[in-house]
Scaffold this motif. Structure first.
Motif, PDB file in Angstrom:
ATOM      1  N   UNK A  13      70.267  42.242 -26.535  1.00 30.45           N
ATOM      2  CA  UNK A  13      70.688  40.320 -26.981  1.00 30.45           C
ATOM      3  C   UNK A  13      72.071  40.793 -27.553  1.00 30.45           C
ATOM      4  N   UNK A  14      72.428  39.883 -26.346  1.00 37.93           N
ATOM      5  CA  UNK A  14      73.796  39.194 -26.318  1.00 37.93           C
ATOM      6  C   UNK A  14      74.264  39.045 -27.544  1.00 37.93           C
ATOM      7  N   UNK A  15      73.293  38.077 -28.836  1.00 38.91           N
ATOM      8  CA  UNK A  15      74.578  38.189 -30.166  1.00 38.91           C
ATOM      9  C   UNK A  15      73.877  39.266 -30.903  1.00 38.91           C
ATOM     10  N   UNK A  16      73.713  40.181 -30.557  1.00 40.91           N
ATOM     11  CA  UNK A  16      73.525  41.564 -31.157  1.00 40.91           C
ATOM     12  C   UNK A  16      74.427  42.314 -31.591  1.00 40.91           C
ATOM     13  N   UNK A  17      75.462  42.298 -33.145  1.00 40.90           N
ATOM     14  CA  UNK A  17      76.456  42.625 -33.591  1.00 40.90           C
ATOM     15  C   UNK A  17      76.701  43.953 -32.657  1.00 40.90           C
ATOM     16  N   UNK A  18      77.616  44.475 -32.159  1.00 38.66           N
ATOM     17  CA  UNK A  18      77.967  45.142 -31.864  1.00 38.66           C
ATOM     18  C   UNK A  18      78.835  45.993 -33.031  1.00 38.66           C
ATOM     19  N   UNK A  19      79.193  47.487 -32.851  1.00 41.04           N
ATOM     20  CA  UNK A  19      80.422  48.702 -33.714  1.00 41.04           C
ATOM     21  C   UNK A  19      81.010  47.426 -34.541  1.00 41.04           C
ATOM     22  N   UNK A  21      81.649  45.010 -35.228  1.00 40.91           N
ATOM     23  CA  UNK A  21      80.602  44.558 -36.830  1.00 40.91           C
ATOM     24  C   UNK A  21      80.501  45.166 -37.796  1.00 40.91           C
ATOM     25  N   UNK A  22      80.068  46.356 -37.088  1.00 41.46           N
ATOM     26  CA  UNK A  22      79.205  47.471 -38.193  1.00 41.46           C
ATOM     27  C   UNK A  22      80.255  47.843 -38.832  1.00 41.46           C
ATOM     28  N   UNK A  23      81.311  48.060 -37.906  1.00 38.51           N
ATOM     29  CA  UNK A  23      82.487  48.655 -38.758  1.00 38.51           C
ATOM     30  C   UNK A  23      83.416  47.720 -39.742  1.00 38.51           C
ATOM     31  N   UNK A  24      83.154  46.728 -39.236  1.00 38.13           N
ATOM     32  CA  UNK A  24      83.840  45.520 -40.480  1.00 38.13           C
ATOM     33  C   UNK A  24      83.030  45.589 -42.073  1.00 38.13           C
ATOM     34  N   UNK A  25      81.943  45.411 -41.908  1.00 38.10           N
ATOM     35  CA  UNK A  25      81.303  45.383 -42.835  1.00 38.10           C
ATOM     36  C   UNK A  25      81.161  46.033 -44.086  1.00 38.10           C
ATOM     37  N   UNK A  61      82.036  55.860 -32.847  1.00 39.72           N
ATOM     38  CA  UNK A  61      81.255  54.622 -32.613  1.00 39.72           C
ATOM     39  C   UNK A  61      81.826  53.896 -30.976  1.00 39.72           C
ATOM     40  N   UNK A  62      80.626  53.323 -30.209  1.00 41.30           N
ATOM     41  CA  UNK A  62      80.396  52.682 -29.163  1.00 41.30           C
ATOM     42  C   UNK A  62      80.375  51.651 -29.164  1.00 41.30           C
ATOM     43  N   UNK A  63      80.919  50.968 -28.254  1.00 45.73           N
ATOM     44  CA  UNK A  63      81.649  49.610 -28.628  1.00 45.73           C
ATOM     45  C   UNK A  63      81.589  48.963 -27.163  1.00 45.73           C
ATOM     46  N   UNK A  64      80.348  48.357 -27.090  1.00 46.98           N
ATOM     47  CA  UNK A  64      80.388  46.917 -26.068  1.00 46.98           C
ATOM     48  C   UNK A  64      81.042  45.819 -25.142  1.00 46.98           C
ATOM     49  N   UNK A  65      81.659  45.764 -26.554  1.00 45.37           N
ATOM     50  CA  UNK A  65      82.754  44.955 -26.192  1.00 45.37           C
ATOM     51  C   UNK A  65      81.788  43.212 -26.547  1.00 45.37           C
ATOM     52  N   UNK A  66      82.216  42.201 -26.804  1.00 43.39           N
ATOM     53  CA  UNK A  66      82.028  40.914 -26.894  1.00 43.39           C
ATOM     54  C   UNK A  66      81.429  39.883 -25.920  1.00 43.39           C
ATOM     55  N   UNK A  67      83.110  39.140 -25.633  1.00 42.74           N
ATOM     56  CA  UNK A  67      82.828  38.117 -24.095  1.00 42.74           C
ATOM     57  C   UNK A  67      83.071  39.148 -23.861  1.00 42.74           C
ATOM     58  N   UNK A  68      83.202  37.917 -22.061  1.00 41.89           N
ATOM     59  CA  UNK A  68      83.285  38.955 -20.866  1.00 41.89           C
ATOM     60  C   UNK A  68      84.402  39.958 -20.920  1.00 41.89           C
ATOM     61  N   UNK A  69      85.497  39.072 -21.467  1.00 35.51           N
ATOM     62  CA  UNK A  69      86.808  39.968 -20.953  1.00 35.51           C
ATOM     63  C   UNK A  69      87.065  41.521 -21.791  1.00 35.51           C
ATOM     64  N   UNK A 141      74.639  60.117 -38.429  1.00 34.48           N
ATOM     65  CA  UNK A 141      74.344  59.433 -36.741  1.00 34.48           C
ATOM     66  C   UNK A 141      73.225  57.915 -36.655  1.00 34.48           C
ATOM     67  N   UNK A 142      73.744  56.751 -36.414  1.00 29.25           N
ATOM     68  CA  UNK A 142      72.449  55.528 -35.845  1.00 29.25           C
ATOM     69  C   UNK A 142      73.172  55.153 -34.260  1.00 29.25           C
ATOM     70  N   UNK A 143      71.466  55.182 -34.276  1.00 24.20           N
ATOM     71  CA  UNK A 143      71.857  53.623 -33.169  1.00 24.20           C
ATOM     72  C   UNK A 143      71.499  52.159 -33.609  1.00 24.20           C
ATOM     73  N   UNK A 144      72.571  52.101 -33.109  1.00 29.98           N
ATOM     74  CA  UNK A 144      72.777  50.761 -33.730  1.00 29.98           C
ATOM     75  C   UNK A 144      71.614  49.751 -32.336  1.00 29.98           C
ATOM     76  N   UNK A 145      71.872  50.156 -31.198  1.00 30.96           N
ATOM     77  CA  UNK A 145      71.072  48.819 -30.022  1.00 30.96           C
ATOM     78  C   UNK A 145      70.180  50.077 -28.929  1.00 30.96           C
TER      79      UNK A 145
END
Length: 266
Positions: A13-19, A21-25, A61-69, A141-145
């Motif tokens: 899901x495009x709005x699913x939080x990425x790593x 966000x998890x780290x920040x929280x 953590x693996x990070x997919x990114x949020x917006x297009x850039x 280890x945690x599988x986030x998405x």
């Protein structure tokens, strides 16, 4: 209960939080560390140090990114060989300073391009598997998405492996599986149902150690999911930190031996 294909859609899901966000929280005073000291800094993998519940930890953590850039900059979460080198360098640092390691997996797979192959992608992944089996510090280890193939496993050898309820973990994508099995990637929904890629499937098969609950998808209620994540990490980390080092290493080896991932002692 959602079907396997519906879980694939929730995991992506495009709005699913990425790593990030998890780290920040859940991680306090996080400091990101960069580079593999050889090629470059692979931004598809975030690594650094911080505090979890007052405990100094190393985070990979693996990070997919949020917006297009950001997605382009992060290569859509597909690490290059130097990303895995960076991860291993920081894991070795964690071992030296006796810090537990928290890993967040979120990748469709390692980058399959020519340049990655020229820089020994397969060897870097295999080397991480070998080294992580012997790291003298707790690894959770945690599988986030998404947890795709060796690209996920390369940072996923752990004492405790957890998955979010609507995440997926598999040998390849359902589209890739369908292309091989059915010669038609459009049959990905059928492939997903037989791949056993959901958290429930993998828990039943004893591949993972626990499931982190979500409420209607992590994108719908992050606070609930992160609360559940924190609770599980506290529980699992406490167990592993109390173990004698040799017992922990032996348990880790036996865990993957049972899965058939490793056929002989490394």
């Amino acid at each position: 209960m959602n079907s396997s294909w519906e879980k694939v859609q929730l995991a992506r899901h495009p709005k699913r939080p990425t790593s990030k966000t998890v780290i920040r929280h859940i991680i306090d005073d996080f400091i990101e560390l960069h580079g593999d000291r050889s090629v470059r800094d692979d931004l598809s993998i975030i690594g650094g140090i911080g505090y979890f519940e007052g405990i100094p930890v190393t985070v990979i953590a693996q990070e997919k990114g949020t917006d297009t850039n950001d997605k382009i900059k992060r290569n859509f979460g597909m690490p290059h060989p130097e990303g895995y080198e960076k991860a291993l360098r920081l894991m070795k640092q964690a071992e030296k300073f006796k810090r537990p390691i928290l890993v967040f997996i979120d990748t469709p797979g390692a980058y399959p391009g020519l340049e990655a192959e020229m820089r020994n992608q397969a060897f870097k992944i295999a080397n991480n598997l070998k080294e992580m089996m012997c790291l003298d510090t707790p690894i959770i280890a945690v599988v986030l998405s998404e947890g795709g193939s060796g690209g996920a496993l390369a940072i996923g050898v752990a004492d405790q492996l957890l998955m979010f309820e609507n995440s997926i973990y598999s040998i390849l994508s359902p589209e890739g599986f369908a292309s091989i099995l059915y010669k038609d990637s459009k049959k990905a929904n059928e492939a997903a149902e037989i791949m056993k890629l959901s958290a429930n499937d993998l828990f039943d098969l004893k591949i993972i150690d626990g499931i982190i609950k979500e409420k209607n998808g992590l994108h719908e209620d992050q606070a609930f999911g992160f609360k559940e994540l924190r609770s599980q990490l506290v529980k699992r980390l406490t167990i592993e930190m109390k173990k004698d080092t040799q017992k922990r290493l032996n348990d880790r080896y036996q865990k993957y031996r049972r899965m058939g991932v490793f056929s002989e002692r490394i």
